[in-house]
Scaffold this motif. Structure first.
Motif, PDB file in Angstrom:
ATOM      1  N   SER B  44       0.829  -1.213   0.000  1.00  0.00           N
ATOM      2  CA  SER B  44       0.000   0.000   0.000  1.00  0.00           C
ATOM      3  C   SER B  44       0.855   1.252   0.000  1.00  0.00           C
ATOM      4  O   SER B  44       0.558   2.216  -0.707  1.00  0.00           O
ATOM      5  CB  SER B  44      -0.919  -0.003   1.215  1.00  0.00           C
ATOM      6  N   ASP B  48       0.922   4.185  -2.788  1.00  0.00           N
ATOM      7  CA  ASP B  48       0.732   5.581  -2.369  1.00  0.00           C
ATOM      8  C   ASP B  48       1.852   6.460  -2.933  1.00  0.00           C
ATOM      9  O   ASP B  48       1.617   7.589  -3.359  1.00  0.00           O
ATOM     10  CB  ASP B  48       0.704   5.700  -0.844  1.00  0.00           C
ATOM     11  N   ARG B  83      -6.176   5.555  -9.659  1.00  0.00           N
ATOM     12  CA  ARG B  83      -6.208   4.502  -8.656  1.00  0.00           C
ATOM     13  C   ARG B  83      -7.555   4.485  -7.942  1.00  0.00           C
ATOM     14  O   ARG B  83      -8.306   5.461  -7.982  1.00  0.00           O
ATOM     15  CB  ARG B  83      -5.114   4.728  -7.616  1.00  0.00           C
ATOM     16  N   THR B  84      -7.828   3.370  -7.290  1.00  0.00           N
ATOM     17  CA  THR B  84      -8.941   3.332  -6.344  1.00  0.00           C
ATOM     18  C   THR B  84      -8.345   3.205  -4.946  1.00  0.00           C
ATOM     19  O   THR B  84      -7.143   3.003  -4.806  1.00  0.00           O
ATOM     20  CB  THR B  84      -9.874   2.139  -6.606  1.00  0.00           C
ATOM     21  N   PHE B  85      -9.197   3.334  -3.934  1.00  0.00           N
ATOM     22  CA  PHE B  85      -8.720   3.262  -2.550  1.00  0.00           C
ATOM     23  C   PHE B  85      -9.289   2.034  -1.853  1.00  0.00           C
ATOM     24  O   PHE B  85     -10.396   1.604  -2.133  1.00  0.00           O
ATOM     25  CB  PHE B  85      -9.116   4.525  -1.787  1.00  0.00           C
ATOM     26  N   GLN B  86      -8.503   1.540  -0.934  1.00  0.00           N
ATOM     27  CA  GLN B  86      -8.876   0.358  -0.180  1.00  0.00           C
ATOM     28  C   GLN B  86     -10.184   0.597   0.594  1.00  0.00           C
ATOM     29  O   GLN B  86     -11.107  -0.201   0.525  1.00  0.00           O
ATOM     30  CB  GLN B  86      -7.742   0.059   0.797  1.00  0.00           C
ATOM     31  N   ASP B  87     -10.233   1.740   1.324  1.00  0.00           N
ATOM     32  CA  ASP B  87     -11.498   2.133   1.959  1.00  0.00           C
ATOM     33  C   ASP B  87     -12.269   2.844   0.863  1.00  0.00           C
ATOM     34  O   ASP B  87     -11.948   3.940   0.482  1.00  0.00           O
ATOM     35  CB  ASP B  87     -11.248   3.070   3.129  1.00  0.00           C
ATOM     36  N   ARG B  89     -13.956   4.945  -1.750  1.00  0.00           N
ATOM     37  CA  ARG B  89     -14.243   6.372  -1.692  1.00  0.00           C
ATOM     38  C   ARG B  89     -15.075   6.813  -2.884  1.00  0.00           C
ATOM     39  O   ARG B  89     -14.666   6.629  -4.027  1.00  0.00           O
ATOM     40  CB  ARG B  89     -12.940   7.175  -1.685  1.00  0.00           C
ATOM     41  N   ASP B 177      -6.807  -0.971  -5.556  1.00  0.00           N
ATOM     42  CA  ASP B 177      -6.375  -1.382  -4.216  1.00  0.00           C
ATOM     43  C   ASP B 177      -7.470  -2.244  -3.591  1.00  0.00           C
ATOM     44  O   ASP B 177      -8.492  -1.732  -3.149  1.00  0.00           O
ATOM     45  CB  ASP B 177      -6.115  -0.132  -3.362  1.00  0.00           C
TER      46      ASP B 177
ATOM     47  N   THR C 200      -8.751  13.946  -1.113  1.00  0.00           N
ATOM     48  CA  THR C 200      -7.818  13.002  -1.749  1.00  0.00           C
ATOM     49  C   THR C 200      -8.459  12.323  -2.948  1.00  0.00           C
ATOM     50  O   THR C 200      -7.805  12.113  -3.967  1.00  0.00           O
ATOM     51  CB  THR C 200      -7.334  11.918  -0.768  1.00  0.00           C
ATOM     52  N   LEU C 201      -9.754  12.000  -2.825  1.00  0.00           N
ATOM     53  CA  LEU C 201     -10.422  11.388  -3.971  1.00  0.00           C
ATOM     54  C   LEU C 201     -10.409  12.351  -5.162  1.00  0.00           C
ATOM     55  O   LEU C 201     -10.114  11.958  -6.295  1.00  0.00           O
ATOM     56  CB  LEU C 201     -11.862  11.014  -3.595  1.00  0.00           C
ATOM     57  N   SER C 204      -7.130  12.339  -6.759  1.00  0.00           N
ATOM     58  CA  SER C 204      -6.883  11.123  -7.542  1.00  0.00           C
ATOM     59  C   SER C 204      -7.624  11.183  -8.870  1.00  0.00           C
ATOM     60  O   SER C 204      -7.361  10.385  -9.765  1.00  0.00           O
ATOM     61  CB  SER C 204      -7.303   9.880  -6.756  1.00  0.00           C
TER      62      SER C 204
END
Lengths: 295, 264, 323
Positions: B44, B48, B83-87, B89, B177, C200-201, C204
């Protein structure tokens, strides 16, 4: 121009006294931020409340200083406890905007409420000491000022002992350091937070009560002080109690000196400029330091 | 052939602990590459750093031959790596469609004045962006919910929406992610199908995931991370029989099939 | 569904036309300078609140610097007219220019700070403006302020009387609110709220937060400063009291009650918060006590304002229908 030594000494002593009383406010602010992560906008109004309690009770107690001061502390502390119980306890630590707006609303109710009831006219507060004081050579200090400074010093000593060596104070420091860990060792953050707010409010009451016979008492007095206190606490780093005391003393001294030697011009402005620069230079650092330093 | 994404000697330390410790690897254009490894192996943190959300202490990142290390995340996204996020969003108060229309790149030819005045050019661009958004919503199967606020989506649906948003700028590579963590097992194959379809459209994928079946069936290449650097890499079938890999996960003897999903 | 939506849209347009018509004939209906004065300050406070809504409701920046811009605007127009011999109109433009520069210069460093640091820094800015007004006596004339501002002139005619001044204020308010409406309903508004919801989103997705925040901070500074500049000529005097925290509290309460991020909510709340207490004849102090109590109650019971509360009910029913 010859500088009169007695005059200089008088300025120093006045600055010291002013700084100590600022420090009482700033320390409470730092305490509440350390434990609850809340910037208390109603803090100045708590001080104003202390002053008004003092001003209203003095005639009832036959102008005697100590019982009135004690009542000012008790009343303000109780109001602080109620603040926590009814309002602040309902705000999560992460909801910084809500906490600011709630305390701002409370400050409005207190400030304009006082203005509605007592009018905005400043009032003089008389004690049984009147304008008596001591004279050492050419230096003259009134009893009310000497007592104000002494009371603040005693309060700091007591606060230091409390935070450093009592269970109550250790719990506050633990919660400020790490809320989750404090929870795990069985501390109740709500109880600790309530204690912290009550204590900070009591310090405000003490400062307000001690200031009442020294300055004019008026509803707007808290607002004038609180913004300075924000500045002080920020320059020191929020949650940093000895830092808050040191910067408060420095500010009291600065104001006294500049007020004594030059026109009023720019003296307060300089504090705010320093503060903005401090925030810009350390935008993250100032508010991110977790925990609370007591020395 | 130069790889689409090339990472060399990436280092990132927190208070002296090296989360990423000299990692080097590459992702070939057109591939679906898996990035696996035990929890705490620095995956991770690595992505990042690659996507610009953390600043690496050392090392280079090249996207299609151009250095992107040190750029802020929004510049990297515009350069073609999303990218996507693990939590998961998404913008909760926005509709599914609005969630996609927020993405900047499709509007790159218009400026604030165009947007403010709703010029002809802006309306055309907006129309094209909306058409693309509707295609993507269709791809991830959320058409029925196009105008519903994201707030009411299920967890899995939000992950699909986040995926569509990452595809919206037509990036050359998307880093996912944990796309199926927490997703209903019966739906995992659907996600794999969607990724495959997008890949056929020309998008490269780098996927972090603990679900071995998902990685094995989907990826044509797998990179294994351990202690902040690449341990080994290769086709998925070979990689997870590699004794080094088994050792890294549990210290399991070769021959005993590990279930990597539980290894973390 | 479709026809229902356009029905709501038509009702909105009708309501706006009706409100404008009432405001346009207000000076004909009453000759009371007091009532027109209430309307003038109501319009200007609503504009300032709408600007705060752009900064706070859309970009998520709880900025107390608005108070500074409001007062600086007032001083700019007063000084332009009284000391530089300019016209009222030049004064308002000077206010716009100075606040634009100030917004950029202060916004650029301060927008890098977050949460408490940002809030306290913006308060400090407002207080600093107040102190400069009090202490820079050679320019601002110090605590006594600048009295006796003359009525504005247009094409050589003096715009004397509350009624005519009211039309200037109405014109400015309509222009400023239209600008904000167009901005907030554009793609820029969509992007701003995205940044507010999840920075942050947004990053991105290729969005650079800082330019958006800086632009919004500066636009709000200009609009608030111009409102303050006009307000000075309503008061006919500018002194450091223009930086009274009372104004900031009023802007804020309008935004909170109306619902952060809701254009119409804030406009309606602006009208209600200024007109209602006047109609009920509260003293100023009692009104502020009630505002404070409302602020606390709103934060405890409906933190997203009336508009937010209605929106939440709508979402809840939508959710119930889908499940």
């Amino acid at each position: 121009m010859t500088i009169d030594l007695a005059y200089v000494l008088e300025l120093v002593l006045n600055g010291l006294m002013l700084g100590l009383l600022y420090a009482l406010i700033a320390v409470g602010l730092a305490l509440i931020f350390g434990v609850l992560q809340i910037v208390n906008f109603a803090h100045g109004e708590l001080m104003m409340l202390g002053s008004f309690t003092m001003a209203l009770l003095l005639p009832l107690f036959g102008l005697s200083y100590w019982p009135s001061l004690a009542m000012a502390v008790i009343v303000t502390a109780l109001v602080g406890a109620a603040f926590y119980q009814f309002f602040l306890s309902r705000v999560e630590q992460t909801e910084f905007e809500r906490s600011i707006l709630i305390t701002l609303g409370l400050s409005m109710v207190l400030l304009y409420g006082a203005q509605y009831i007592f009018s905005a006219t400043p009032r003089m507060v008389d004690t049984s000491w009147g304008f008596e004081g001591i004279e050492i050579g050419a230096i003259r200090m009134t009893w009310t000022r000497i007592t104000g400074g002494a009371v603040a010093l005693v309060a700091f000593a007591a606060l230091y002992v409390l935070l450093k060596w009592t269970q109550l104070g250790r719990a506050m420091r633990a919660v400020a350091q790490n809320r989750e860990a404090a929870l795990m060792v069985g501390l109740k953050p709500r109880v600790v937070s309530r204690n912290a707010v009550t204590l900070a409010a009591g310090l405000c009451g003490l400062a307000g009560g001690a200031l009442a016979p020294i300055q004019l008492v008026q509803p707007g007095m808290g607002q004038a002080v609180i913004f300075k206190a924000f500045a002080l606490v920020i320059i020191a780093g929020l949650g940093n109690i000895p830092g808050a005391i040191a910067t408060s003393l420095a500010l009291g001294m600065l104001e006294s000196w500049i007020g004594g030697f030059y026109d009023m011009v720019w003296q307060e402005g300089s504090v705010f400029v320093i503060m903005i620069v401090a925030i810009i230079l350390r935008p993250e650092g100032l508010f991110q330091a977790r925990g609370m330093r007591v020395g | 052939m130069i790889p689409l994404l090339e990472i060399s000697d990436l280092v990132k330390a927190f208070r002296g602990v090296r989360a990423v410790d000299g990692a080097s690897f590459a992702v070939q254009a057109g591939s679906i590459t898996g990035l696996i490894g035990p929890n705490g192996s620095g995956k991770s943190t690595a992505i990042d750093c690659i996507s610009g959300f953390q600043r690496a202490d050392a090392g280079r990142v090249h996207l299609d031959g151009t250095a992107i290390d040190g750029l802020p995340p929004q510049r990297i996204a515009r350069a073609g790596l999303t990218r996507t996020f693990q939590d998961v969003r998404v913008y909760d108060t926005y509709t599914v469609l609005e969630n996609l229309l927020v993405v900047a790149k499709p509007f790159a030819t218009t400026n604030w004045a165009d947007a403010f005045l709703r010029t002809q050019k802006f309306r055309e661009t907006h129309g094209q962006a909306e058409a693309r958004a509707l295609d993507l919503i269709d791809l991830v199967g959320l058409t029925r919910l196009t105008h519903a606020p994201a707030l009411i989506l299920s967890y899995g649906q939000k992950k699909l929406l986040a995926f569509a948003a990452a595809m919206m700028s037509n990036p050359s590579i998307v880093v996912l992610d944990e796309p199926v963590a927490g997703v209903n097992p019966t739906r995992v194959n659907e996600v794999a199908e969607i990724v495959r379809a997008a890949n056929r459209g020309g998008t490269t994928f780098l996927i972090i995931e603990h679900n071995v079946d998902f990685i094995t069936s989907l990826c044509d290449h797998v990179i294994v991370f351990d202690r902040g650097r690449k341990l080994t890499e290769g086709p998925p079938a070979e990689v997870h029989r590699d004794p080094l890999v088994l050792d890294a996960y549990l210290g399991v003897e070769p021959g005993h099939e590990p279930h990597l999903a539980r290894a973390g | 569904m479709k026809s229902g939506l356009s029905g709501v849209g038509a009702a909105k347009v009708a309501a706006v036309i009706l409100a404008l018509a009432i405001l346009a004939v207000l000076p004909l209906l009453t000759s009371s300078n007091y009532l027109l004065g209430v309307a003038v300050s109501g319009l200007l406070m609503t504009v300032a609140a709408a600007a705060l809504n752009l900064v706070y409701g859309f970009a998520g920046l709880l900025s107390f610097a608005q108070l500074g811009f409001w007062g600086v605007g007032a001083y700019c127009s007063a000084i332009t007219v009284m000391d530089a011999g300019g016209s009222f109109w030049a004064g308002v433009l000077v206010a716009a220019g100075v606040n634009g520069l100030l917004g950029l210069a202060f916004g650029y460093p301060i927008l890098r700070t977050r949460t408490h640091a940002f809030v306290v820094a913006t308060i400090t800015f407002a207080l600093l403006c107040n102190l400069v007004a009090r202490d820079w006596i050679s320019v601002t004339r110090g605590p006594l302020g600048i009295p006796g501002l003359p009525p504005p002139r247009l094409l050589g005619y003096e715009i004397e009387g509350s009624a005519r001044f009211f039309y200037i204020v109405l014109g400015y308010a309509v222009l400023a609110l239209c600008f904000l409406y167009v901005l907030e309903t554009s793609r820029i508004g969509l992007t701003l709220k995205a940044i507010k919801q999840n920075e942050t989103l947004a990053q991105s997705q290729g969005i650079s937060p800082l330019p958006y925040k800086l632009a919004v901070f500066t636009i709000a500074a200009v609009i608030t400063g111009m409102a303050g500049a006009v307000f000075a000529f309503h008061l006919r005097v500018v002194d450091p009291l223009i930086f009274d925290f009372y104004y900031m509290q009023t802007f804020l309460i309008i935004v909170i009650i109306g619902g952060t991020g809701s254009f119409w909510g804030v406009v309606l709340a602006g009208a209600a918060m200024v007109v209602l207490p006047e109609a009920l004849r509260f003293s100023n102090d009692l009104r502020m006590v009630i505002y404070g109590a409302i602020l606390v109650a709103a934060m405890l019971l409906m933190p997203r304002g009336v508009a937010g509360w209605i929106e939440d009910r709508r979402l809840a029913s939508l959710r119930a229908n889908l499940r």
